[in-house]
Write an enzyme that holds these catalytic residues in place. Structure first.
Site, PDB file in Angstrom:
ATOM      1  N   ARG A 194      20.998 -15.877 -10.390  1.00 56.81           N
ATOM      2  CA  ARG A 194      22.301 -15.362 -10.796  1.00 56.81           C
ATOM      3  C   ARG A 194      22.658 -15.959 -12.158  1.00 56.81           C
ATOM      4  NH1 ARG A 194      23.983 -19.757 -11.922  1.00 56.81           N
ATOM      5  NH2 ARG A 194      26.053 -18.872 -12.164  1.00 56.81           N
ATOM      6  N   ALA A 235      24.747 -14.197 -15.723  1.00 58.72           N
ATOM      7  CA  ALA A 235      24.501 -12.984 -16.510  1.00 58.72           C
ATOM      8  C   ALA A 235      23.284 -13.105 -17.432  1.00 58.72           C
ATOM      9  CB  ALA A 235      25.763 -12.605 -17.287  1.00 58.72           C
ATOM     10  N   ARG A 272      23.134  -5.087  -9.823  1.00 61.04           N
ATOM     11  CA  ARG A 272      24.471  -5.647  -9.999  1.00 61.04           C
ATOM     12  C   ARG A 272      25.159  -4.896 -11.132  1.00 61.04           C
ATOM     13  NH1 ARG A 272      25.297 -11.788  -9.412  1.00 61.04           N
ATOM     14  NH2 ARG A 272      27.232 -10.890  -8.623  1.00 61.04           N
ATOM     15  N   ASP A 322      30.494 -12.087 -17.952  1.00 61.76           N
ATOM     16  CA  ASP A 322      29.502 -11.111 -17.503  1.00 61.76           C
ATOM     17  C   ASP A 322      29.529  -9.848 -18.355  1.00 61.76           C
ATOM     18  OD1 ASP A 322      30.151 -12.900 -15.053  1.00 61.76           O
ATOM     19  OD2 ASP A 322      28.202 -11.993 -14.654  1.00 61.76           O
TER      20      ASP A 322
END
Lengths: 335, 335
Positions: free
Chosen positions: B47, B49, B90, B237
C-alpha cells in the site's frame, strides 16, 4: 423498547453490567465493597458520567451497609474514606464528585445511630439513581424537537442507556423519537481507543431496533460534508461555567467538523454535569490513561513494542462550537 | 539509518514486504503473476500511493516476462489485460494509473520482437522505481527547512519509506532532518481503520531511531491545541487541478484542526500524484472498503453482529486548508 439494566442495588451488593465485555458477552458483576466499586470504575467496567455518579453513590452506601454495633461516628469515617477512594478514580467527570458530595452531606445530618445513618445513605443513593432516570427522560423530552421524522443523528462515544441509569443523555431524544414512531438513523463514531461507540452505542441501538451505521472517528467529517446529517448529539463529562465542555476524546474535532459544515452540534447532559466552580475548559483536569488502550486490542498488539503513547481520555470543546445544551430543565441555546 | 526494502525485482518474481503483517512479523512475499500482484494491492499487503504505482508497473512487466516464442502482438495483449486488472484494484490513488499508463506507452513503441518488448517493459518498471527513490530524496530536500532542530511533526497514516520505493513522501523531510543531526519528534495518528500509523509509521520510525509518539486519530486536535506541534506533514493519493487533495481518511478533520490552531499543514507528494485531468476534489473517486476493517481486529469482533458500516478509505482536504505542497520539484505555497 429494550433498555439494558446498567446497575441494581441488591441484598448481595451492587450489581453492574460489565461494559468492558460488550458486545461479545453480557455479564453482570456483584460489587461488595467500595474498593471493588472503585476498581470497576477505574477499569471502565462501569463508565459514563451519570452512571459512575450513581455507582459511586452506591459504593459510598456500601461502606455503611453492615454497621452492626458500630457507632455513627465510625460509619462516618468509613464513608469518608470510601468517598475519597471513589472520588479519586476518575478526575474529569464532575458527576462523580457531585454524587459523592451528596452522600457525604447525608453524614453531616444528626443521626441517632449507625443503622439509621446507613439507611439514610442507601436512600440517598437510591434517590440519585431515580433522579438520573427522570433526568434522562426530561432530556429526551427537551431534545425531541431536534430529532424529526427521518433524522440522521451523528454521535460520539456512548451517551446512551449504558452511560446512565435511564435512557441516556445524547441518545435520550433518539429513543423518545423512536418511541414516538419517528424514523431515526444514528451514525455512531466507533470512538477510539476504548471503542465505546462500536462496542456499546451500536450494541444498545441495535438491541432497541434503531438503525445504526458505525464509522471510524476520522470518517465523521466526510459524513458531515455529505449533507445528510440532521444534527450531532453528544454527552458531557463536565461543562464549565462558560460552556466549554469536556467529553470523550474526539468530541472537539467532531465539533470543528460540524461547524465547518453548519450542522447543529448539541451537548446533552443533566444539571449535575454543569460545574460552575470551574470557570472554563482550561481548568478542567483531563485524565490520561494507559498506553495499552492504544497499543493493544485484547491480547493482540497493534503497535510496535516500546513506542511512546499519549492517551488523553477527554478533550474540551469550546462553547463557541456548541449550538445548544439539552438539559433536564430545558434546551439552552446561545443568546 | 535503516530504511526497509519494500519491493525488489528478482529472477523469481516480484518480492514485496507484506505490510499487512507488520509490526508483528517481517515477511516477504514473492508475486509471480499480475493476478498475484493485484491481490496483494487489493488486500493492502502492498500500500501507499507511490509504492502501488511501482508495484503495478512491475506487475505489468511480469505479464511480459516469459514471452518465449510469442509475438510482440501477443505480449501486448497480455500486458493490456494486466494493466486493466491492476488499474481496477484501487480507484483513488492516481499514481497507480499513471504508472500503468507509462508501461502501456512502452508497448506502443515499435518493437522487433517479444523479447525486446519484455526487456523494454522491465526497464520502464525499473525506471519508475528508481525515479521514485529520487523523488523521495528531492521531497526530503525541499521539505527540510520545514523541520528545524527540535521540531515536532504530526503525521497521519503512513507516507514513509513503507509507502514508497525510497525514504517516503511526508516522512522524507523528517528522515533528512534526522540525518542532518536535527532532533525531530513525530506524533503519529494511529489511522483507523487499518492502523497504518500504529502498525507502519511507528514501526519504521522506531526502527530508524526517530522518537515517535502514537495517538488515536481523535487526539490530534487536542495535541494541536497544546501548541507544541511545528507542522503537520501528510502524503496524498491524488491532488486535483485546484489543489484539493485526496488522502487517507482522517486527513480532512486533521486539516480542520490544524487550521483552528494555525499550525502549518503540508502535503508531500511527487509530481505523479498531481492529476490535472481531475478539476477538483468532488471529482475524485473515493474507494469504500469492507465492513470488517471496522468491525474486526484480526479474529476479534469489536462491534455487534449485523451493524451497518460506512468505510470510505479516503477523504478530500480542500486546497484552502493546505499551507503548501512539498513536491520533488520544490515547495509550492498558495499565492
Amino acid at each position: 423498547m429494550t433498555i439494558p439494566v446498567t446497575v441494581a442495588w441488591t441484598p448481595e451488593g451492587l450489581v453492574v453490567l460489565d461494559q468492558s465485555l460488550l458486545p461479545g458477552e453480557v455479564r453482570y458483576l456483584t460489587l461488595r465493597t467500595p474498593a471493588e466499586v472503585a476498581d470497576a470504575i477505574r477499569d471502565l467496567r462501569v463508565r459514563g458520567a451519570p452512571l459512575i455518579g450513581i455507582v459511586a453513590a452506591m459504593g459510598v452506601a456500601l461502606a455503611a451497609r453492615e454497621p452492626g454495633d458500630d457507632s455513627a461516628a465510625a460509619v462516618r469515617q468509613w464513608v469518608d474514606r470510601a468517598g475519597r477512594l471513589l472520588a479519586a478514580t476518575r478526575p474529569t467527570a464532575v458527576n462523580l464528585r457531585w454524587a459523592i458530595d451528596r452522600m457525604l452531606a447525608v453524614t453531616q445530618r444528626t443521626m441517632p445511630d449507625a443503622r439509621r445513618l446507613s439507611a439514610a445513605l442507601e436512600a440517598e443513593a437510591m434517590a440519585i439513581h431515580a433522579e438520573d432516570r427522570a433526568m434522562c427522560d426530561a432530556i429526551g423530552e427537551h431534545g425531541l424537537p431536534l430529532v424529526p421524522d427521518g433524522a440522521v443523528v451523528l454521535t460520539h462515544c456512548n451517551a446512551g442507556s449504558l452511560a446512565t441509569g435511564g435512557i441516556g443523555t445524547a441518545l435520550a431524544p433518539v429513543y423518545r423519537a423512536h418511541q414516538a414512531g419517528r424514523r431515526v438513523h444514528v451514525i455512531a463514531d466507533e470512538t477510539r481507543p476504548v471503542l465505546q461507540g462500536g462496542r456499546l452505542t451500536a450494541w444498545e441501538l441495535t438491541r432497541a431496533g434503531i438503525p445504526c451505521t458505525l464509522i471510524a472517528d476520522s470518517m465523521a467529517a466526510s459524513r458531515l460534508r455529505r449533507g445528510d446529517v440532521t444534527c450531532v448529539l453528544v454527552g458531557a463529562d463536565r461543562i464549565a461555567a462558560n460552556g466549554d465542555t469536556a467529553n470523550k476524546i474526539g468530541t472537539y474535532p467532531l465539533a470543528l467538523a460540524a461547524k465547518a459544515h453548519n450542522v447543529p452540534f448539541y451537548v446533552a447532559a443533566p444539571q449535575s454535569t454543569f460545574d460552575l466552580a470551574t470557570p472554563n475548559g482550561a481548568a478542567i483536569p483531563i485524565e490520561e490513561r494507559h498506553a495499552t488502550e492504544i497499543t493493544m486490542i485484547g491480547d493482540r498488539r497493534i503497535a510496535p513494542e516500546g513506542v511512546a503513547v499519549w492517551n488523553p481520555a477527554f478533550d474540551v470543546t469550546p462553547a463557541a462550537l456548541i449550538t445548544g445544551f439539552i438539559t433536564d430543565r430545558g434546551l439552552l441555546t446561545r443568546p
